[in-house]
Design an enzyme around this catalytic site. Structure first.
Site, PDB file in Angstrom:
ATOM      1  N   ASP A 143       0.838  -1.199   0.000  1.00 47.11           N
ATOM      2  CA  ASP A 143       0.000   0.000   0.000  1.00 47.11           C
ATOM      3  C   ASP A 143       0.873   1.249   0.000  1.00 47.11           C
ATOM      4  OD1 ASP A 143      -2.701  -0.678  -0.161  1.00 47.11           O
ATOM      5  OD2 ASP A 143      -2.843  -1.144   1.965  1.00 47.11           O
ATOM      6  N   VAL A 144       1.882   1.257   0.847  1.00 43.94           N
ATOM      7  CA  VAL A 144       2.784   2.411   0.917  1.00 43.94           C
ATOM      8  C   VAL A 144       3.554   2.562  -0.392  1.00 43.94           C
ATOM      9  CG1 VAL A 144       4.785   3.395   2.101  1.00 43.94           C
ATOM     10  CG2 VAL A 144       2.968   2.291   3.423  1.00 43.94           C
TER      11      VAL A 144
END
Length: 383
Positions: free
Chosen positions: A172-173
């Site tokens: 996600d990051v």
């Protein structure tokens, strides 16, 4: 309604943020730090991460607080015609629109790229999904799924134990970073041509490029790597090693660093041993070399070795909890914490990772309360 004169390299850029959870909000926080005016569009119940507690700070989720500074919030129910009209007007005025609904999810509201570009041809429209907008469009995209499906979990954990997820939602990051990079590149293209475009990022593609050497082992070397605990498949020593007290990361990534390591440990002759002279040799003979290094490391503590090895130019580091990581950043003068907001709204957050010599990051607003700026934004959108 962008706030003029607030600084940052993206000053004057309006971002309509229809994203939620992590990847999108992380990307838009980075843009806000760089001066963009980010309007966070939330449903009536708010971003899911507002409820992800514990931990919390004064009743607010620290998860939410960590990725939403610098934004203004407006709550819009896209099933309501008035709210939908406001959302469409915001998209029409925006330089950037970002969303992470399942592919096609914005189409039913007339907020997909094609619809927005009809009235806003210069828009940079970023979509983040789990598995792209093609054959994988129907699959929900969650970081844990992608950690499993990409192969990351097969690489994480003890060789004889079960696979593990990473300690954070790493993809996600990573996808959030890729989205920010894509948006900036598309803005550069628009500056030159006046034309916007659709920027698509998906977690699986971010994962596969983010697996770097392991991906290349398969793609270029026809080799499927598997978990090795904390060991590195191609470099040794490059792992935690025991000392007189705690484990210490030792990362001698080339022959010169290994020689320095041996000198500091008082076993300089090991660097001339033909079994250990080159990295490829050390990797092959790691089981013979490891106990020789550990014997010397056992004579001092981890922090003492860290100081000695750092002085000699050998990469190493103690294994710490997050509080120790922030303390180390303070020690190195990185000023890792910035306070955003004033008085009761002041919130300590992690500093933007990029430093600009001419246009430093700005921290204008604390993470917004749900619909905190809704009245002003509705008035502006109606004008």
């Amino acid at each position: 309604m962008a706030e003029a004169g607030t600084g940052g390299p993206l000053e004057g850029i309006l971002v309509a943020d229809f994203s939620r959870i992590l990847a999108g909000p992380y990307a838009t926080m980075l843009l806000a730090d760089m001066g963009a005016d980010v309007v966070k569009v939330e449903g009536p119940a708010g971003d899911d991460t507002r409820t992800w507690m514990p931990p919390e700070r004064d009743g607010e989720s620290t998860y939410y607080l960590g990725i939403n500074r610098g934004k203004r919030s407006i709550a819009l129910d896209l099933r309501d015609e008035t709210d939908l009209a406001a959302a469409r007007e915001l998209a029409r005025r925006a330089d950037v629109v970002i969303e992470n609904l399942r592919p096609g999810g914005m189409t039913r509201f007339g907020l997909d790229f094609d619809a927005v570009a009809t009235t806003n041809p210069g828009v940079v429209y970023a979509s983040i999904s789990g598995f792209g907008s093609g054959a994988g469009a129907h699959v929900p995209g969650y970081d844990l799924m992608v950690q499993a499906m990409s192969g990351l979990m097969s690489l994480t954990g003890d060789p004889d134990g079960p696979p593990y997820r990473a300690g954070i939602s790493v993809f996600d990051v990573m996808a959030g970073n890729h989205a920010a990079i894509g948006i900036l590149a598309a803005l550069r293209h628009r500056d030159r041509t006046g034309t916007g475009q659709h920027v698509e990022v998906n977690l699986l593609s971010s994962a596969l490029t983010g697996l770097v050497n392991h991906s290349s082992a398969w793609v270029a070397g026809d080799t499927v790597p598997y978990r090795m605990g904390n060991a590195h498949p191609s470099v040794f020593p490059y792992e935690p090693m025991p000392t007189a007290d705690d484990d210490l990361i030792v990362a001698a990534g080339n022959d010169a660093q290994f020689r320095k390591l041996c000198v500091v440990l008082g076993v300089g002759d090991l660097a001339d041993d033909p079994r250990f002279a080159r990295n490829a040799d050390r990797t092959v003979h790691r089981e013979a070399l490891r106990p020789l290094l550990e014997e010397r490391l056992a004579t001092r503590g981890a922090v003492e070795w860290f100081e000695l090895l750092t002085e000699a130019g050998v990469p190493s580091g103690p294994i710490q909890t997050i509080d120790g990581g922030f303390a180390m950043a303070e020690r190195f003068g990185l000023d890792p914490v910035v306070t955003v907001g004033e008085g009761e709204r002041a919130v300590p957050t992690t500093r933007h990772p990029v430093r600009f010599s001419a246009t430093p990051a700005v921290y204008r607003l604390p993470p917004p309360q749900l619909d905190e700026h809704g009245a002003d934004l509705r008035k502006w959108l109606d004008s």
